[in-house]
Design a protein around this motif. Sequence first.
Motif, PDB file in Angstrom:
ATOM      1  N   VAL A 149       0.875  -1.216  -0.043  1.00  0.00           N
ATOM      2  CA  VAL A 149      -0.008  -0.065  -0.048  1.00  0.00           C
ATOM      3  C   VAL A 149       0.947   1.440  -0.098  1.00  0.00           C
ATOM      4  O   VAL A 149       1.999   1.392   0.510  1.00  0.00           O
ATOM      5  N   VAL A 150       0.470   2.272  -0.571  1.00  0.00           N
ATOM      6  CA  VAL A 150       1.098   3.559  -0.887  1.00  0.00           C
ATOM      7  C   VAL A 150       0.215   4.422  -0.178  1.00  0.00           C
ATOM      8  O   VAL A 150      -0.842   4.593  -0.561  1.00  0.00           O
ATOM      9  N   LEU A 151       0.674   5.401   0.775  1.00  0.00           N
ATOM     10  CA  LEU A 151      -0.035   6.132   1.600  1.00  0.00           C
ATOM     11  C   LEU A 151       0.488   7.740   1.495  1.00  0.00           C
ATOM     12  O   LEU A 151       1.672   7.967   1.390  1.00  0.00           O
ATOM     13  N   ALA A 152      -0.358   8.574   1.384  1.00  0.00           N
ATOM     14  CA  ALA A 152      -0.186  10.013   1.461  1.00  0.00           C
ATOM     15  C   ALA A 152      -0.006  10.542   2.789  1.00  0.00           C
ATOM     16  O   ALA A 152      -0.225   9.869   3.705  1.00  0.00           O
TER      17      ALA A 152
ATOM     18  N   LEU B 134       4.111   6.410   9.147  1.00  0.00           N
ATOM     19  CA  LEU B 134       3.604   7.863   8.605  1.00  0.00           C
ATOM     20  C   LEU B 134       4.231   8.874   9.527  1.00  0.00           C
ATOM     21  O   LEU B 134       4.938   9.865   9.172  1.00  0.00           O
ATOM     22  N   ALA B 135       3.908   8.648  10.929  1.00  0.00           N
ATOM     23  CA  ALA B 135       4.411   9.416  11.891  1.00  0.00           C
ATOM     24  C   ALA B 135       5.819   9.683  11.915  1.00  0.00           C
ATOM     25  O   ALA B 135       6.294  10.630  12.117  1.00  0.00           O
ATOM     26  N   GLN B 136       6.520   8.295  11.943  1.00  0.00           N
ATOM     27  CA  GLN B 136       7.853   8.700  12.081  1.00  0.00           C
ATOM     28  C   GLN B 136       8.555   9.094  10.842  1.00  0.00           C
ATOM     29  O   GLN B 136       9.532   9.838  11.084  1.00  0.00           O
ATOM     30  N   CYS B 137       7.989   8.930   9.526  1.00  0.00           N
ATOM     31  CA  CYS B 137       8.616   9.677   8.462  1.00  0.00           C
ATOM     32  C   CYS B 137       8.331  11.056   8.527  1.00  0.00           C
ATOM     33  O   CYS B 137       9.245  11.979   8.154  1.00  0.00           O
ATOM     34  N   ARG B 138       7.299  11.640   8.926  1.00  0.00           N
ATOM     35  CA  ARG B 138       7.147  12.977   9.270  1.00  0.00           C
ATOM     36  C   ARG B 138       8.076  13.772  10.224  1.00  0.00           C
ATOM     37  O   ARG B 138       8.449  14.978   9.979  1.00  0.00           O
ATOM     38  N   SER B 139       8.279  13.000  11.357  1.00  0.00           N
ATOM     39  CA  SER B 139       8.892  13.498  12.182  1.00  0.00           C
ATOM     40  C   SER B 139      10.468  13.730  11.784  1.00  0.00           C
ATOM     41  O   SER B 139      11.191  14.557  11.907  1.00  0.00           O
ATOM     42  N   HIS B 140      11.010  12.700  10.957  1.00  0.00           N
ATOM     43  CA  HIS B 140      12.264  12.792  10.410  1.00  0.00           C
ATOM     44  C   HIS B 140      12.262  14.015   9.194  1.00  0.00           C
ATOM     45  O   HIS B 140      13.193  14.629   9.186  1.00  0.00           O
ATOM     46  N   ARG B 141      11.351  14.178   8.537  1.00  0.00           N
ATOM     47  CA  ARG B 141      11.337  15.301   7.607  1.00  0.00           C
ATOM     48  C   ARG B 141      11.329  16.542   8.468  1.00  0.00           C
ATOM     49  O   ARG B 141      11.878  17.361   8.028  1.00  0.00           O
ATOM     50  N   ALA B 142      10.641  16.678   9.460  1.00  0.00           N
ATOM     51  CA  ALA B 142      10.412  17.989  10.239  1.00  0.00           C
ATOM     52  C   ALA B 142      11.985  18.292  10.679  1.00  0.00           C
ATOM     53  O   ALA B 142      12.161  19.627  11.197  1.00  0.00           O
ATOM     54  N   ALA B 143      12.630  17.161  10.993  1.00  0.00           N
ATOM     55  CA  ALA B 143      14.041  17.418  11.470  1.00  0.00           C
ATOM     56  C   ALA B 143      15.119  17.690  10.528  1.00  0.00           C
ATOM     57  O   ALA B 143      16.254  17.634  10.808  1.00  0.00           O
TER      58      ALA B 143
ATOM     59  N   ALA C 259      10.131   5.903   2.942  1.00  0.00           N
ATOM     60  CA  ALA C 259       9.740   7.011   2.449  1.00  0.00           C
ATOM     61  C   ALA C 259       9.738   7.154   0.817  1.00  0.00           C
ATOM     62  O   ALA C 259      10.531   6.544   0.211  1.00  0.00           O
ATOM     63  N   LEU C 260       9.081   7.924   0.450  1.00  0.00           N
ATOM     64  CA  LEU C 260       8.783   7.862  -1.334  1.00  0.00           C
ATOM     65  C   LEU C 260       8.325   9.347  -1.553  1.00  0.00           C
ATOM     66  O   LEU C 260       7.699   9.971  -1.003  1.00  0.00           O
ATOM     67  N   THR C 261       8.810   9.832  -2.713  1.00  0.00           N
ATOM     68  CA  THR C 261       8.240  11.200  -3.160  1.00  0.00           C
ATOM     69  C   THR C 261       7.478  11.139  -4.283  1.00  0.00           C
ATOM     70  O   THR C 261       7.835  10.493  -5.332  1.00  0.00           O
ATOM     71  N   GLY C 262       6.302  11.545  -4.484  1.00  0.00           N
ATOM     72  CA  GLY C 262       5.503  11.520  -5.564  1.00  0.00           C
ATOM     73  C   GLY C 262       5.895  12.008  -6.716  1.00  0.00           C
ATOM     74  O   GLY C 262       6.801  12.813  -6.754  1.00  0.00           O
ATOM     75  N   ARG C 263       5.132  12.059  -7.772  1.00  0.00           N
ATOM     76  CA  ARG C 263       5.145  12.692  -8.959  1.00  0.00           C
ATOM     77  C   ARG C 263       5.390  14.163  -8.778  1.00  0.00           C
ATOM     78  O   ARG C 263       6.161  14.768  -9.690  1.00  0.00           O
ATOM     79  N   HIS C 264       4.435  14.734  -8.043  1.00  0.00           N
ATOM     80  CA  HIS C 264       4.488  16.352  -7.864  1.00  0.00           C
ATOM     81  C   HIS C 264       5.173  16.737  -6.650  1.00  0.00           C
ATOM     82  O   HIS C 264       5.035  17.950  -5.983  1.00  0.00           O
ATOM     83  N   GLY C 265       6.154  16.094  -6.204  1.00  0.00           N
ATOM     84  CA  GLY C 265       7.034  16.221  -4.996  1.00  0.00           C
ATOM     85  C   GLY C 265       6.424  16.038  -3.639  1.00  0.00           C
ATOM     86  O   GLY C 265       6.917  16.430  -2.754  1.00  0.00           O
ATOM     87  N   GLU C 266       5.234  15.486  -3.797  1.00  0.00           N
ATOM     88  CA  GLU C 266       4.242  15.215  -2.472  1.00  0.00           C
ATOM     89  C   GLU C 266       4.994  13.962  -1.600  1.00  0.00           C
ATOM     90  O   GLU C 266       5.483  12.908  -2.330  1.00  0.00           O
ATOM     91  N   PRO C 267       5.063  13.970  -0.297  1.00  0.00           N
ATOM     92  CA  PRO C 267       5.723  12.743   0.602  1.00  0.00           C
ATOM     93  C   PRO C 267       4.623  11.833   0.530  1.00  0.00           C
ATOM     94  O   PRO C 267       3.587  11.986   0.776  1.00  0.00           O
ATOM     95  N   LEU C 268       5.254  10.617   0.353  1.00  0.00           N
ATOM     96  CA  LEU C 268       4.414   9.328   0.490  1.00  0.00           C
ATOM     97  C   LEU C 268       5.284   8.400   1.162  1.00  0.00           C
ATOM     98  O   LEU C 268       6.484   8.578   1.342  1.00  0.00           O
ATOM     99  N   VAL C 269       4.656   7.386   1.715  1.00  0.00           N
ATOM    100  CA  VAL C 269       5.246   5.987   2.356  1.00  0.00           C
ATOM    101  C   VAL C 269       4.767   4.913   1.760  1.00  0.00           C
ATOM    102  O   VAL C 269       3.620   4.659   1.657  1.00  0.00           O
ATOM    103  N   VAL C 270       5.622   3.993   1.303  1.00  0.00           N
ATOM    104  CA  VAL C 270       5.168   2.611   0.784  1.00  0.00           C
ATOM    105  C   VAL C 270       5.358   1.707   2.003  1.00  0.00           C
ATOM    106  O   VAL C 270       6.310   1.684   2.690  1.00  0.00           O
ATOM    107  N   GLU C 271       4.394   0.698   2.142  1.00  0.00           N
ATOM    108  CA  GLU C 271       4.279  -0.126   3.223  1.00  0.00           C
ATOM    109  C   GLU C 271       4.220  -1.408   2.587  1.00  0.00           C
ATOM    110  O   GLU C 271       3.321  -1.865   1.561  1.00  0.00           O
ATOM    111  N   LEU C 272       5.200  -2.517   2.842  1.00  0.00           N
ATOM    112  CA  LEU C 272       5.149  -3.892   2.484  1.00  0.00           C
ATOM    113  C   LEU C 272       4.687  -4.531   3.569  1.00  0.00           C
ATOM    114  O   LEU C 272       5.277  -4.601   4.676  1.00  0.00           O
TER     115      LEU C 272
END
Length: 654
Positions: free
Chosen positions: A282-285, A333-342, A371-384
């Motif tokens: 699944v890929v999450l915004a 998602l929360a973990q990736c968001r905290s890393h990006r904020a830092a 973590a993944l970056t979308g086509r328009h530069g939006e942050p995404l997260v892919v989960e296996l």
Amino acid sequence: MSLSTSLARRLALKLTLAFVAVAAGLLAASIWTGRLALQREHEAASLRMAALFEASLHNAMLKRDLPGLESLLERTGSLPGLQAAALLEPGGEVRFASARARLHAREADALAGLCIHAACGALSAPRLAWREQDGTQALRVTYPVRNQPRCGGCHGPVAAKPVNGVLLLDFLPMAAEQTARQRAGTWLLPVSLAALALLGLATAWVLRREVLQPVSALATLAGRYAQGDLSARSAVAGQDELAWLARGFDHMAAQLQAQMAEVSAQGDFLQALVDASPDPMVVLADDHRIVLANVAYALLLGRRAEEVIGQPCHRISRSQADPCPATLLQCPLAQCRSHRAAGEAPPPLRTVMSFRHADGRPIDVEVHAAALTGRHGEPLVVELIRPLEDQVRASQEQRLSAIGLLANGVAHEIHNPLASIRLALQSSLRGLADESIEREELIEYLRLVDDQIDRCVSITQRLLRLSEPSAELAQPVAVRAAVDDVLALLAEEMHRAGVRCELQIEPPAARVLMDEGELRQVVVNLVQNAVRAMPGGGLLRIEGERMDGERVEGAMLRLAVTDTGVGIPPEQLPLIFLPFYSRRADGRRGTGLGLAICKGLVEQRGGAIRASSRPGEGSRFEVDLPDADAGGSPPGERSESGEPGGTGFTEGAS
């Protein structure tokens, strides 16, 4: 086209204003140029009249006809267009005038600026001066009457008196200009307005035909494009700029149509590629919405694929209205968001959580996120996502598969002892039957049988330990005993492959915190991979040593397996731990699960596994596991057979 449209109204208004401005400018320019031409003609006529009057004066002066000179000036002042005439002496006194009231008056101001005396280097030319009178322009000609040698008898020599007098001629305002103004008011302005109206109508017709209609067609075409109808094409013909623009629209639409078809095909391929994965994905915004999901994810949760896309992940996977509390659950998602904020790049994450099936039953899963970056530069997260139940089943199945691969070597190991037992028993039976066997010989045969039976029991015990289910809690496991057992099981396979083995574990009694069956499974996979990487034979080296440094749980012990095989290409090295990835050097097809399960087992016990390789020189796999004796522990355990490693592999070499 109707002028009620916005473009038509603007064009009509602006063109009308432009036409009026141009017409007014042209009219003003024509009036100004006509007036200027009249002035120039008036000046030329005035100078010719002054020159004629000068000649008449000279003639009257030569005849000394003063009454005739006075009569000449009076008649000159009564000429049409001439207002007044006067003859002044160089000092400024009026000697003769068409109006007797001006006689003997001093009008020196009229001679100001003229150079008419002998002291001047160059005499002044006749002066023409325009002045405002009765709302129009009137002309005054100041004309110096030059002395001539024939006049020297009365006026003196020319050098001493270069000018005999100054003629002043005042002309009436130009009647021709007033006539032109009247004519302009009576017929020029209406004719100009009529011509302007005809020009405006012709321009409007041309604009409607050549501009407004093509622009309207292009606007309609653009509207169809905006509604998604990329099959529409323009009907504008010709070779002008608007026709080129229309063809450009057609070409652009064709390219967009082809690109949209390609993008759609790529999207379908991407979805098919994701759906082909057996693991739920699944890929999450960043707002928890599900951007992409495969069929396995929908099946895992018992939902349809179309009802998953666009929904919040916490509502679909956990049946919750609000996002998961970060204090109770490690949300990727929360973990990736905290890393990006830092300002940091989010590292790959791994967590275990419980999903909820559509029917309400819980599903324990292991989530690997990146973590993944979308086509328009939006942050995404892919989960296996891997269900823990499937992982346990796959681990056990792979373990049993590895045992099956050992069957050939194990059969050889058991066959030899059984053959020896059979020979000993047959010899004993024959000797007892014919009473030819001695007691000592019979005891020797029975001891041989007993030894061979112990050997078979030891082999079967090793197989049983390898196939045991994993323990829930990690236990201290003797590394040397586990490695010795695995090498004993694989001895025949290594012998056939021409592989020599060197074993060096320090300290020999080192233990790690792990399940014994899991450790043996990891060693089996690594050793088998090393043997297969050396199809022409080679050297296998197994080393164990304690690592410097501290962990939260304690120190680490590193077990390294090194071979001298074909090696792994650099581009394949990052892929070897992925499930179902198999590239065996012997050319056979593997399951691709061995290293993936090893990685899962090691990391589940708090360890790490890594690989390095040089193509053509060999590979090295390092397994770091928690040291069970980090805080000082009793001596190492002995193997179940009572020996710390009865495999035939000696320290340093085999």
